[in-house]
Design an enzyme around this catalytic site. Structure first.
Site, mmCIF file in Angstrom:
data_model
loop_
_atom_site.group_PDB
_atom_site.id
_atom_site.type_symbol
_atom_site.label_atom_id
_atom_site.label_comp_id
_atom_site.label_asym_id
_atom_site.label_seq_id
_atom_site.Cartn_x
_atom_site.Cartn_y
_atom_site.Cartn_z
ATOM 1 N N LYS A 35 36.298 -39.173 -53.642
ATOM 2 C CA LYS A 35 35.654 -39.509 -54.928
ATOM 3 C C LYS A 35 36.684 -39.493 -56.061
ATOM 4 O O LYS A 35 36.664 -40.345 -56.953
ATOM 5 C CB LYS A 35 34.523 -38.523 -55.224
ATOM 6 C CG LYS A 35 33.326 -38.730 -54.325
ATOM 7 C CD LYS A 35 32.095 -38.006 -54.800
ATOM 8 C CE LYS A 35 30.939 -38.389 -53.889
ATOM 9 N NZ LYS A 35 29.807 -37.510 -53.950
ATOM 10 N N LYS A 208 12.931 -29.741 -67.860
ATOM 11 C CA LYS A 208 13.319 -30.670 -66.793
ATOM 12 C C LYS A 208 12.316 -30.611 -65.623
ATOM 13 O O LYS A 208 11.877 -31.637 -65.104
ATOM 14 C CB LYS A 208 14.744 -30.328 -66.315
ATOM 15 C CG LYS A 208 15.210 -31.106 -65.112
ATOM 16 C CD LYS A 208 15.369 -32.584 -65.381
ATOM 17 C CE LYS A 208 15.654 -33.329 -64.099
ATOM 18 N NZ LYS A 208 15.633 -34.765 -64.269
ATOM 19 N N GLY A 261 10.427 -40.457 -53.437
ATOM 20 C CA GLY A 261 11.530 -39.856 -52.691
ATOM 21 C C GLY A 261 12.652 -39.551 -53.653
ATOM 22 O O GLY A 261 12.415 -39.282 -54.834
ATOM 23 N N CYS A 264 15.510 -35.967 -56.499
ATOM 24 C CA CYS A 264 14.980 -35.100 -57.562
ATOM 25 C C CYS A 264 13.528 -34.683 -57.374
ATOM 26 O O CYS A 264 13.246 -33.501 -57.210
ATOM 27 C CB CYS A 264 15.157 -35.784 -58.906
ATOM 28 S SG CYS A 264 16.896 -35.909 -59.347
ATOM 29 N N LYS A 267 12.538 -32.341 -54.279
ATOM 30 C CA LYS A 267 13.192 -31.016 -54.274
ATOM 31 C C LYS A 267 12.858 -30.241 -55.543
ATOM 32 O O LYS A 267 12.723 -29.019 -55.495
ATOM 33 C CB LYS A 267 14.707 -31.172 -54.076
ATOM 34 C CG LYS A 267 15.510 -31.302 -55.351
ATOM 35 C CD LYS A 267 16.983 -31.096 -55.128
ATOM 36 C CE LYS A 267 17.784 -31.585 -56.338
ATOM 37 N NZ LYS A 267 17.518 -30.882 -57.582
ATOM 38 N N LYS A 324 14.517 -46.033 -53.639
ATOM 39 C CA LYS A 324 13.957 -46.968 -54.617
ATOM 40 C C LYS A 324 14.913 -48.145 -54.736
ATOM 41 O O LYS A 324 16.003 -48.107 -54.155
ATOM 42 C CB LYS A 324 13.738 -46.297 -55.973
ATOM 43 C CG LYS A 324 15.026 -45.756 -56.588
ATOM 44 C CD LYS A 324 14.764 -45.035 -57.870
ATOM 45 C CE LYS A 324 14.858 -45.980 -59.037
ATOM 46 N NZ LYS A 324 14.977 -45.292 -60.317
#
Ligand code: NAD
EC number: 1.1.1.22
Length: 427
Positions: A35, A208, A261, A264, A267, A324
């Site tokens: 990365k 959040k 799904g 975020c 979980k 998505k």
């Protein structure tokens, strides 16, 4: 200002690029060398619309990546923790990566003179910033809370539209233990047109969770109404279009289908359930939201079995693997339980996704992957639509190559043609 970003996944990479766009100097830190190399070369480590352009513009200039925490802390005024917060085996939040990042930041802070602010951007359960991260930083830096700043700044971006969302937020929340650190974090966003909500860290953390739990609840609610509509022969989309006109409800997140799904909603709702249980509260509503979400994909396979009988040796095309559209992220994608159940029933799976084939190969190495919907559909006994990719809306003649033109649509994507057996999940 000089910013370091710890963890360059979806949130970290996008935040880094957008902070650079806002004029800040940014150093990314990751433990994954590939990365780091990609960011330094101006190549996004993940797919996000608009990210490539920003990295191209700023990599090697005011955006750089390294694995060296000391370098990042010495050369920045503020560090954002953007590492993952996955579920543990019981569904509770696993803070292991946040703790490791906090310890590394503390070790580096020990060697630094002068004020530095540490901000938790990862989604963490209420109390984590003050009761977990702060003590770790104090221990590893040999400093006390008054010597550095600490804040919580949750992220609300949507994958697929993350760059746009970061640059056009509808809320910015900054929870800090003192005014000084909160002021510094808020000032980073001064280039954006959005009011900053100032609060304490645990309230910021709860905002959040409440936000995600509310959206997930809306989806499961829409799915429950959809399942009832299906049984009654009513088009739930017609129902929800009208319901969504009520300004108290709003038109979004009322599309029933295969469920939510991603990294975020599932979980985070589970983590909130875990936190509530910890204080002796039984969150019945949140448990139902998750339960309903888990049964939606199963309902799709049941619809398939109602038509085909046994699935043994049947070829089933699965269109859409990403959780998505507009992302290559397959975390908790609804296509995963569907593929698993198809395989458990002895079916052969032929899959296609415009972006997520490679990622899905890591979960299912022994199914067929194709580079177009038409290829995946060739010779199939049925097709399951799992992701709302735009290109699926216009599918038509591609179904001609199927053995049997049976389509189970989990996303309300298709306008059924005359010569296909079209079955909507909730409509
Ligand atoms: P991710 O898994 O895509 O990225 C995490 C990154 O952290 C990886 O690149 C990993 O290599 C790196 N990392 C792991 N350990 C590290 C360490 N010790 N030091 C430095 N880097 C380390 O995660 P994500 O999807 O970006 O999510 C990050 C956080 O943001 C999570 O808490 C998530 O819930 C939250 N969040 C995510 C989204 C989203 O849409 N993905 C939206 C809002 C909030």
């Amino acid at each position: 200002m000089k910013i370091s970003i710890i963890g360059t996944g979806y949130v970290g990479a996008v935040s880094a690029a957008c902070f650079a766009e806002l004029g800040h100097e940014v150093i990314c830190v990751d433990v994954d060398q590939s990365k780091i190399d990609r960011i330094n070369a101006g190549i996004p480590p993940i797919y996000e619309e608009g990210l490539s352009e920003l990295l191209e513009k700023y990599a090697g200039r005011r955006l750089n990546a390294t694995s060296d925490y000391d370098f990042a802390v010495m050369n920045s005024d503020i560090s954002f923790i953007c590492v993952g917060t996955p579920s543990d085996s019981h569904g509770n939040i696993d803070l292991g990566i946040v703790k490791a990042a906090g310890a590394s930041l503390g070790d580096s802070l020990k060697k630094k003179e002068g004020y530095h602010v540490i901000v938790v951007k990862s989604t963490v359960v209420p109390g984590t910033t003050e009761k977990v991260v702060l003590p770790i930083i104090e221990k590893h830096s040999d400093k006390l809370a008054e010597d550095f700043g600490i804040a919580m700044n949750p992220e609300f971006l949507r994958e697929g539209k993350a760059v746009y969302d970061f640059m056009h937020p509808d809320k910015i929340v900054v929870g800090s233990i003192d005014k000084k650190s909160g002021d510094i974090v808020a000032s980073l966003y001064s280039g954006l047109e959005c009011e900053v909500t100032r609060t304490n860290p645990r309230t910021a953390e709860m905002i959040k969770y409440a936000n995600n739990a509310c959206l997930a609840t809306k989806i499961s609610f829409a799915n429950e109404i959809g399942n009832i509509c299906k049984g009654l022969g009513i088009d739930t989309y017609e129902v929800m279009r009208a319901v969504g006109r009520d300004f108290r409800i709003g038109p979004y997140f009322l599309n029933s289908g295969a469920g939510f799904g991603g990294s975020c909603f599932p979980k985070d709702v589970r983590a909130l359930i875990g936190k509530a249980s910890e204080i002796g509260y039984e969150p019945v509503l949140l448990r139902s939201v998750i339960e309903l979400n888990e049964t939606q994909p199963t309902r799709m396979v049941q619809l398939l079995k109602n038509r085909l009988g046994s699935l043994r040796e049947k070829k089933i095309a699965v269109l859409g693997l990403a959780f998505k559209n507009d992302t290559d992220d397959i975390r908790e994608s609804r296509s995963t339980p569907v593929i698993k159940e198809l395989l458990d029933n002895g079916a052969r799976v032929s899959a296609y996704d415009p972006m997520a084939n490679e990622n899905m190969k890591m979960l299912f190495s022994d199914i067929e992957y194709h580079s177009s919907a038409a290829d995946a559909l060739r010779g199939a006994d049925a097709c399951m639509i799992m992701t709302e990719w735009d290109e699926f809306k216009s599918l038509g003649k591609e179904f001609d190559v199927m053995k049997r033109r049976l389509i189970i649509d989990g996303r309300h994507m298709l306008t059924p043609g005359k010569d296909v057996e079209y079955i909507g999940l909730c409509w």
